[in-house]
Design a protein around this motif. Structure first.
Motif, PDB file in Angstrom:
ATOM      1  N   ALA A 633     -21.363 -43.394 -65.823  1.00 24.36           N
ATOM      2  CA  ALA A 633     -22.032 -42.090 -65.743  1.00 24.36           C
ATOM      3  C   ALA A 633     -23.497 -42.240 -65.360  1.00 24.36           C
ATOM      4  O   ALA A 633     -24.164 -43.199 -65.761  1.00 24.36           O
ATOM      5  CB  ALA A 633     -21.911 -41.365 -67.077  1.00 24.36           C
ATOM      6  N   PHE A 634     -23.987 -41.241 -64.613  1.00 23.08           N
ATOM      7  CA  PHE A 634     -25.371 -41.246 -64.136  1.00 23.08           C
ATOM      8  C   PHE A 634     -25.969 -39.849 -64.228  1.00 23.08           C
ATOM      9  O   PHE A 634     -25.266 -38.847 -64.122  1.00 23.08           O
ATOM     10  CB  PHE A 634     -25.433 -41.731 -62.685  1.00 23.08           C
ATOM     11  N   VAL A 635     -27.280 -39.817 -64.415  1.00 24.29           N
ATOM     12  CA  VAL A 635     -28.041 -38.569 -64.412  1.00 24.29           C
ATOM     13  C   VAL A 635     -29.180 -38.731 -63.418  1.00 24.29           C
ATOM     14  O   VAL A 635     -29.864 -39.765 -63.408  1.00 24.29           O
ATOM     15  CB  VAL A 635     -28.598 -38.249 -65.814  1.00 24.29           C
ATOM     16  N   ARG A 636     -29.390 -37.720 -62.589  1.00 21.31           N
ATOM     17  CA  ARG A 636     -30.472 -37.794 -61.614  1.00 21.31           C
ATOM     18  C   ARG A 636     -31.779 -37.327 -62.247  1.00 21.31           C
ATOM     19  O   ARG A 636     -31.825 -36.299 -62.926  1.00 21.31           O
ATOM     20  CB  ARG A 636     -30.154 -36.936 -60.386  1.00 21.31           C
ATOM     21  N   TRP A 637     -32.830 -38.096 -62.038  1.00 20.45           N
ATOM     22  CA  TRP A 637     -34.163 -37.795 -62.566  1.00 20.45           C
ATOM     23  C   TRP A 637     -35.036 -37.243 -61.443  1.00 20.45           C
ATOM     24  O   TRP A 637     -35.223 -37.890 -60.426  1.00 20.45           O
ATOM     25  CB  TRP A 637     -34.805 -39.050 -63.147  1.00 20.45           C
ATOM     26  N   GLU A 638     -35.541 -36.038 -61.632  1.00 17.66           N
ATOM     27  CA  GLU A 638     -36.444 -35.445 -60.646  1.00 17.66           C
ATOM     28  C   GLU A 638     -37.859 -35.928 -60.932  1.00 17.66           C
ATOM     29  O   GLU A 638     -38.383 -35.707 -62.016  1.00 17.66           O
ATOM     30  CB  GLU A 638     -36.391 -33.917 -60.745  1.00 17.66           C
ATOM     31  N   PHE A 639     -38.457 -36.609 -59.957  1.00 19.60           N
ATOM     32  CA  PHE A 639     -39.810 -37.136 -60.197  1.00 19.60           C
ATOM     33  C   PHE A 639     -40.805 -36.540 -59.206  1.00 19.60           C
ATOM     34  O   PHE A 639     -40.441 -36.078 -58.141  1.00 19.60           O
ATOM     35  CB  PHE A 639     -39.839 -38.660 -60.111  1.00 19.60           C
TER      36      PHE A 639
END
Length: 639
Positions: A633-639
């Motif tokens: 599982a992965f979560v996208r990080w908005e930077f």
């Protein structure tokens, strides 16, 4: 917010709780309260009697109190302190002693009188401890009791060292430490076996007598025990629940520590919600799990009977809600973690273009890559992407001393077998042996030993990355300097770590960055490594055009997994891919069987990885989606 609304929102909470955005703000607020108390007492010509705590939690408070003293002239001359506890036995000059901690974190930097400092004595003979404890209690009473007691909370629910089983009227005494408490302290002592089994602690009853009690808790690690302490039934199995009986207590939390309280975790149970898509997704998944049903089988009755009638009324009909959330979950699943070429990507977690991406996997320790996302790693390489792996630290802390000696012995024998001069190797070997014969717990290794341990981890990581399909030119060993610096001091600058990371990113110019988002790592390395990556990307974004098209994906797995509602990309693994991932993990032989720092989980890393990814797959299956062997599982990080 009106008082009525506040009472409704906090109706599950059995004591006052104040939540701040982060621990820095919260620590400053607590320090302000302490400073205000000291000043008020000074005006009256009275002493301020403070109960102080140790550990990571109050460090920010002490830092701010030092600032008040140095920059605003706050005097501590009228302050008398009593510390909660001390390990037993413990010499005051030992690095792990609470005397050393308090001196370093507070007392050496303020104008408190040394005779006004009281800390339990860890050097007493055991037959002297009982009398000391009685005198400690008498001395607190002589000063009229504690004006303010600050507390942290252990993951067993202990306050001070009042472990599960402590009585609510207990006084200062010698106690036996819980195994979990000793595991949490193991890093400071160089292993759990070196952590004292006992401690002297103020009792729950002693703490209760304070005129004001502030319990502080920071970060996600404390969220579960905070929920029990605040919302659970009063029980000696969680000593912090006794604080519910006090009229003078307040919990001060950051948002992460408060995250499992009902008003934050399942807010629809306490108030009308503003139903954002994110909240709806979380609520419907929660309902399906609670009812033990697939999402598409949830009924209006399920919604109404479980506190979600408002959602059904405002956003229904419920079948449409079910379909929407089901589709959102379905769209997280992809066998193409680098994007599927020449396809419609509007319902996929990754972009189709460019069809061949440059990807870089940052691994805080030399095995996090294959443990946490080994299947995705292999899949990216198999699908032809330009995959790089960057090992951020040497990992030289987590190798057994005996393993390092064994490798030196091999090198000496190998040199002799080749009829080469082995005298320098033998001299270094003897130096290492001599050091290890007198090495004290948690003593930093000599450079030669660190080098050997680092090379062991490097060799294993290289073998693992090659097995995943990488050429040596795509394997990067960063050995960021902060890792060894932190062994000597907690005050470390990270500028050169950030610059080094920026240089690698500029060289690779990735479309995808994978980083460890598992901040439950008990030693904090994952969080530090993530912050370095984030700083590097944010700086580069100001000048580098490619960064605007770079996506940052977070993985977990070694310590903790994402919740289903958080997951934005789920990569399914076949039985064969699970086996390949296992073999990649097996390349890390120094971490096999019993690693130096296993954390709370007694399972081997490869077992954890397989069972957690299979649990994720089963959770998707129970919600009504396709059944797979495992899922990363992965979560996208908005930077």
């Amino acid at each position: 917010m009106s008082r009525l609304n506040l009472l409704e929102e906090t109706r599950f909470e059995k004591l006052p709780v104040k939540v701040y955005p982060n621990q820095d703000i919260a620590s400053k607020k607590v320090a302000e309260r302490i400073a205000t108390l000291i000043k008020a007492k000074q005006k009256l010509g009275e002493k301020t009697i403070l109960g102080l705590a140790t550990g990571a939690t109050p460090v920010g408070v002490y830092k701010e109190l030092i600032r008040f003293h140095k920059e605003e002239g706050l005097s501590f001359e009228n302050v008398i302190t009593f510390n909660l506890d001390e390990y037993y036995p413990m010499k005051p000059n030992a690095a792990q002693s609470y005397v050393a901690f308090m001196n370093e974190q507070l007392f050496n930097h303020i104008n408190i009188k040394r005779e006004n400092i009281n800390i339990p004595n860890g050097t007493l003979r055991e037959n002297e401890v009982a009398d000391f404890c009685l005198e400690y209690e008498r001395k607190i009473s002589l000063y009229g009791g504690l004006d303010l007691q600050i507390l942290g909370i252990g993951r067993t629910g202990h306050i001070g060292f009042n472990e599960p089983g402590s009585a609510p009227n207990s006084g200062t005494r010698l106690v036996t430490l819980d195994d979990l408490t000793r595991r949490d302290a193991s890093r400071d002592f160089g292993g759990k076996e070196n952590v004292p089994t006992k401690a002297i602690t103020m009792g729950v009853g002693t703490i209760f007598k304070a005129r004001e009690i502030i319990l502080m808790a920071w970060n996600q690690k404390k969220a579960a025990i905070v929920k029990k302490a605040v919302e659970g039934e009063i029980s000696s199995s969680v000593p912090a629940t006794f604080l519910q009986l006090s009229d003078h207590v307040e919990f001060i939390l950051d948002e992460d520590a408060a995250s499992e309280l009902t008003r934050f975790d399942t807010p629809w149970l306490v108030r009308d919600c503003l139903w954002s898509p994110k909240i709806i997704k979380k609520a419907v998944i929660w309902l399906a799990e609670k009812c033990d049903k697939p999402i598409l089988k949830l009924t209006e009755e399920d919604y109404n009977n479980n506190g979600m009638a408002q959602l059904a009324t405002e956003k229904g009909p419920v079948y449409n809600l079910n379909i929407d959330v089901f589709n959102k979950l379905q769209h997280t699943i992809t066998g193409w973690p680098g994007g599927k070429p020449n396809s419609d990507d509007s319902q996929r977690p990754e972009r189709a273009n460019p069809s061949k991406k440059s990807s870089i996997i940052f691994s805080p320790h030399p095995d996090d890559d294959v443990i946490s996302m080994g299947g995705t790693f292999i899949r990216l390489a198999d699908q032809g992407h330009d995959v790089h792996v960057a090992y951020q630290t040497s990992g030289n802390t987590a190798v057994w001393d005996e393993e390092a000696l064994r490798f030196m012995e091999f090198n000496i024998d190998f040199a002799k077998a080749l009829q080469q001069d082995s005298s320098k190797l033998e001299a270094t070997y003897e130096q290492m042996k001599k050091f290890l014969q007198t090495k004290s717990p948690n003593q930093p290794d000599i450079p030669e030993l660190l080098t050997v341990k680092g090379l062991i981890r490097k060799g294993e990581a290289t073998a693992g990355a090659r097995f995943a399909g990488l050429d040596d030119k795509n394997i990067h060993f960063m050995a960021l300097p902060f890792y060894d610096r932190l062994k000597l001091s907690s005050k470390v600058e990270f500028e050169d770590d950030i610059v080094q990371t920026m240089e690698l990113l500029q060289k690779v110019k990735p479309h995808q960055v994978f980083a460890a988002g598992d901040f439950e790592d008990p030693h904090g390395t994952h969080k530090v490594c993530f912050n370095i990556i984030l700083n590097a990307l944010q700086r580069l974004k100001e000048t580098e055009e490619w960064v605007k098209d770079c996506w940052l994906w977070l993985y977990r797995g070694a310590w903790h997994e994402f919740e289903i509602h958080e997951i934005q990309m789920a990569v399914p693994l076949s039985p064969q891919e699970v086996k390949r991932k296992r073999l990649a993990i097996f390349k890390h032989q120094s971490q096999k069987d019993l690693p130096v720092f296993p954390g709370d989980d007694a399972r081997e890393f490869w077992v954890r990885a397989e069972e957690r990814t299979s649990e994720t797959a089963r959770a998707y299956d129970k919600l009504g989606l396709a059944e797979y062997e495992a899922m990363e599982a992965f979560v996208r990080w908005e930077f």
